[in-house]
Design a protein around this motif. Structure first.
Motif, mmCIF file in Angstrom:
data_model
loop_
_atom_site.group_PDB
_atom_site.id
_atom_site.type_symbol
_atom_site.label_atom_id
_atom_site.label_comp_id
_atom_site.label_asym_id
_atom_site.label_seq_id
_atom_site.Cartn_x
_atom_site.Cartn_y
_atom_site.Cartn_z
ATOM 1 N N LYS A 53 0.636 -1.340 0.607
ATOM 2 C CA LYS A 53 0.163 -0.263 0.057
ATOM 3 C C LYS A 53 1.099 1.362 0.127
ATOM 4 O O LYS A 53 0.194 1.824 0.724
ATOM 5 N N ILE A 54 1.516 1.162 -0.525
ATOM 6 C CA ILE A 54 3.069 2.156 -1.018
ATOM 7 C C ILE A 54 2.901 2.350 -2.592
ATOM 8 O O ILE A 54 2.961 1.920 -2.882
ATOM 9 N N SER A 55 3.727 3.941 -2.955
ATOM 10 C CA SER A 55 3.637 3.855 -4.900
ATOM 11 C C SER A 55 4.478 3.376 -4.921
ATOM 12 O O SER A 55 5.744 2.226 -4.372
ATOM 13 N N LYS A 56 4.537 3.332 -6.605
ATOM 14 C CA LYS A 56 5.741 2.642 -7.030
ATOM 15 C C LYS A 56 7.638 3.404 -6.880
ATOM 16 O O LYS A 56 8.375 2.399 -6.257
ATOM 17 N N ARG A 57 7.296 4.808 -7.503
ATOM 18 C CA ARG A 57 8.100 5.512 -6.481
ATOM 19 C C ARG A 57 8.508 5.115 -5.355
ATOM 20 O O ARG A 57 9.920 5.394 -5.076
ATOM 21 N N THR A 58 7.990 5.019 -4.543
ATOM 22 C CA THR A 58 8.802 4.608 -2.766
ATOM 23 C C THR A 58 9.282 3.731 -2.899
ATOM 24 O O THR A 58 10.544 3.651 -1.781
ATOM 25 N N ILE A 59 8.473 2.438 -3.959
ATOM 26 C CA ILE A 59 9.189 1.064 -3.100
ATOM 27 C C ILE A 59 11.338 1.195 -3.823
ATOM 28 O O ILE A 59 11.915 1.035 -3.416
ATOM 29 N N ILE A 60 11.300 2.065 -5.230
ATOM 30 C CA ILE A 60 12.387 2.499 -6.100
ATOM 31 C C ILE A 60 13.378 3.327 -4.787
ATOM 32 O O ILE A 60 14.332 2.647 -4.657
ATOM 33 N N ARG A 61 12.634 4.105 -3.584
ATOM 34 C CA ARG A 61 13.488 4.977 -3.493
ATOM 35 C C ARG A 61 14.640 3.843 -2.484
ATOM 36 O O ARG A 61 15.337 3.987 -1.616
ATOM 37 N N TYR A 62 12.946 2.796 -1.393
ATOM 38 C CA TYR A 62 13.345 2.025 -0.908
ATOM 39 C C TYR A 62 14.618 0.549 -1.283
ATOM 40 O O TYR A 62 15.490 1.176 -0.588
ATOM 41 N N VAL A 63 14.533 0.662 -1.972
ATOM 42 C CA VAL A 63 15.096 -0.450 -2.514
ATOM 43 C C VAL A 63 16.348 0.399 -2.861
ATOM 44 O O VAL A 63 17.760 -0.426 -2.181
ATOM 45 N N ASP A 64 16.952 1.407 -3.102
ATOM 46 C CA ASP A 64 17.777 2.225 -2.918
ATOM 47 C C ASP A 64 18.356 2.993 -2.141
ATOM 48 O O ASP A 64 19.877 2.307 -2.024
ATOM 49 N N LYS A 65 18.313 2.742 -1.022
ATOM 50 C CA LYS A 65 18.363 3.099 0.071
ATOM 51 C C LYS A 65 18.145 1.913 1.149
ATOM 52 O O LYS A 65 19.545 2.392 2.015
ATOM 53 N N ILE A 66 18.235 1.197 0.900
ATOM 54 C CA ILE A 66 18.433 -0.451 1.815
ATOM 55 C C ILE A 66 19.783 -0.259 1.181
ATOM 56 O O ILE A 66 20.301 -1.206 2.139
ATOM 57 N N ASN A 67 20.056 -0.718 -0.357
ATOM 58 C CA ASN A 67 21.246 -1.238 -1.113
ATOM 59 C C ASN A 67 22.517 -0.332 -0.639
ATOM 60 O O ASN A 67 24.203 -1.413 -0.170
ATOM 61 N N ARG A 68 21.409 0.872 -0.280
ATOM 62 C CA ARG A 68 23.198 1.498 -0.234
ATOM 63 C C ARG A 68 23.966 1.625 1.139
ATOM 64 O O ARG A 68 24.565 1.759 1.294
ATOM 65 N N ASP A 69 22.651 1.188 2.307
ATOM 66 C CA ASP A 69 23.228 1.224 4.004
ATOM 67 C C ASP A 69 23.436 -0.130 3.870
ATOM 68 O O ASP A 69 24.364 -0.583 4.767
ATOM 69 N N CYS A 70 23.823 -1.209 2.915
ATOM 70 C CA CYS A 70 24.312 -2.319 2.943
ATOM 71 C C CYS A 70 25.544 -2.535 2.343
ATOM 72 O O CYS A 70 26.042 -3.295 1.480
ATOM 73 N N ASP A 71 26.409 -0.918 2.158
ATOM 74 C CA ASP A 71 27.336 -0.268 0.992
ATOM 75 C C ASP A 71 27.076 -1.385 -0.055
ATOM 76 O O ASP A 71 28.328 -1.461 -0.728
#
Length: 493
Positions: free
Chosen positions: A31-49
């Motif tokens: 129940k969130i937008s596609k753009r939010t999904i893309i942003r979350y994936v990017d941040k999660i991967n960045r947080d994992c170096d």
């Protein structure tokens, strides 16, 4: 919902999938937008170096790197910075530990680099949380402290101390900073002495509750806190009746508190013996004395009502042969926890809600209806989750055993459930035993002679004698694929 909470929802949802999913499918589910999904994936991967935890492929979508996910999930260090929840919990813990002393607001928040407005917001939130325990927050100039009776302080502390998986001294010294290493070693020794006197391993989550209680006890006295003898929650007549009904456990409790008195060089009050007794009788303890179980009419009646109500609302078939025996053994200490206002934390709750959402909701409705009737209150989702596991195990039951060792943090329901799910997925495997890492260490030579493979829900940061594979406690499709691949490799050797 915070970013951290949505991130966890995203990771937990992807962990249940065994193929790529489009951003649209994920967005609709969460129940969130596609753009939010893309942003979350990017941040999660960045947080994992940038060590991509979530893999993306054009035209296919997103897929979780399940092996990396299990490693990250099992690692106590967080992938991201402190979330607001983590920040508030740490501040709350410091205030409770130092109660009734006041602490500088600047000292409380110095490591978080937040604004004055955020500090005030956090303290307002903490005030509302503590009011549930009848604990008040006192602010004076740039200092803040909390006030309440000692039993309320201890109960709140137990709710907010860091969660751990097993009582392992090496890991505790590394990841559990509540005590110095000498006090930690003493508490670990005393905890193990309880198990020795019971001639049994205390299972999760009761081991964590008892251990945390002992850590809190020593921390409070190290801080110079004196427990008053006129605690308003202390019922003398009720205390005598409880002690008489649990003589052997009270002997263990008395001996342990005497050991703490000697260690601290300070005689602890008798209340401490009774406080520890409350935790012992509110835990599911396995010892020789349980060969002749003794249940009150109330325990039996509530257990059977829960089973009947769930069966009335669940469309599938549930095997109740073992369910009644196992659930009644769980309900007895559960009622003691309600009476003594003891909270247990269920680290598997998100997985249980994901994997067994239908059963969880049915159990929740049934249990809360019955508990409102008997006690005028509902049960926490953490407790509902534990009860759900017994029904989930009954649903998964059957399939004959066909050589592996299953290793878990010593657990209630979860280890047996994992055993059943492994049976169901791989009926040709013979499961020798379900053990904790500590149990394996004690008898590793014998186990290694009998087994070919270890299936573990805990990270093994040490060399074991046989091939091992890390899985989640829910043993989902990704876990099954990984086990199947390892079995194929072993057979081809």
């Amino acid at each position: 919902m915070t970013f951290e909470e949505r991130k966890q929802s995203l990771l937990e949802f992807l962990s249940q999938q065994d193929n790529y999913l489009s951003s649209g499918t994920i967005a609709k589910k969460l129940k969130i937008s596609k753009r939010t999904i893309i942003r979350y994936v990017d941040k999660i991967n960045r947080d994992c170096d940038n060590n991509k935890l979530i893999i993306s492929e054009k035209g296919k979508g997103y897929r979780l790197d399940y092996d990396k996910y299990l490693e990250e999930k099992s690692n106590t260090k967080q992938i991201s910075d402190f979330s607001p929840v983590e920040r508030r919990n740490e501040i709350l813990l410091k205030l409770l530990m130092k109660s009734p002393r006041k602490i500088s607001v600047d000292y409380l928040f110095e490591k978080f680099y937040v604004s004055e407005a955020v500090m005030n917001g956090d303290l307002t939130f903490i005030k509302s949380q503590l009011s549930k325990y009848k604990i008040s927050i006192i602010r004076q100039n740039r200092f803040v402290g909390v006030m309440g009776n000692e039993l309320a302080i201890r109960r709140a502390l137990l709710r907010y101390v860091p969660r751990i998986n097993d009582i392992d001294e090496e890991l505790l010294n590394k990841d559990f900073s509540l005590l110095n290493k000498y006090d930690m070693r003493f508490v670990v020794e005393q905890f193990h002495s309880i198990e020795e006197q019971l001639n049994s391993i205390i299972p999760y989550p009761y081991n964590i509750n008892i251990f945390s209680h002992l850590c809190i006890l020593i921390n409070r006295y190290r801080s110079g806190i004196e427990v008053s003898s006129d605690d308003s929650d202390f019922d003398i007549n009720g205390q005598k009746n409880t002690i008489e009904a649990n003589g052997y456990l009270y002997q263990i409790s008395s001996k342990l508190i005497n050991n703490f008195s000697s260690y601290l060089g300070h005689e602890l009050p008798n209340q401490e013996k009774y406080y520890l007794l409350q935790y012992l009788i509110s835990s599911r303890l396995f010892s020789n004395s349980e060969n002749e179980p003794n249940y009150s009419d109330e325990v039996e009646k509530i257990t059977y009502q829960i089973i009947e109500t769930v069966l009335d609302n669940y469309k599938g078939s549930i095997s109740t042969t073992k369910l009644k025996i196992e659930l009644i053994n769980h309900i007895k200490p559960l009622l003691n926890r309600i009476k003594n206002k003891i909270f247990v934390s269920n680290r598997l709750l998100p997985d249980i809600k994901n994997e067994y959402s239908e059963i969880f909701e049915i159990v929740k409705i049934a249990v809360n209806k019955i508990f409102i009737q008997y006690f005028g209150e509902t049960l926490s989702d953490d407790e509902i989750g534990f009860i759900t596991l017994y029904f989930a195990k009954a649903v998964e039951q059957e399939i004959k055993s066909l050589c592996v060792l299953i290793m878990c943090a010593s657990g209630v329901g979860t280890s047996e459930l994992l055993k059943v799910k492994v049976h169901r997925a791989f009926p040709d495997l013979k499961i020798e035993d379900v053990v904790s890492l500590r149990q394996y260490r004690k008898n590793s030579e014998n186990y290694d002679k009998q087994i070919d493979l270890i299936i573990s829900s805990i990270v093994l940061n040490e060399v074991v004698g046989k091939p091992s594979i890390l899985v989640s406690a829910m043993f989902n499709k990704n876990d099954q694929k990984n086990v199947e691949r390892l079995i194929r490799e072993l057979k081809n050797k």
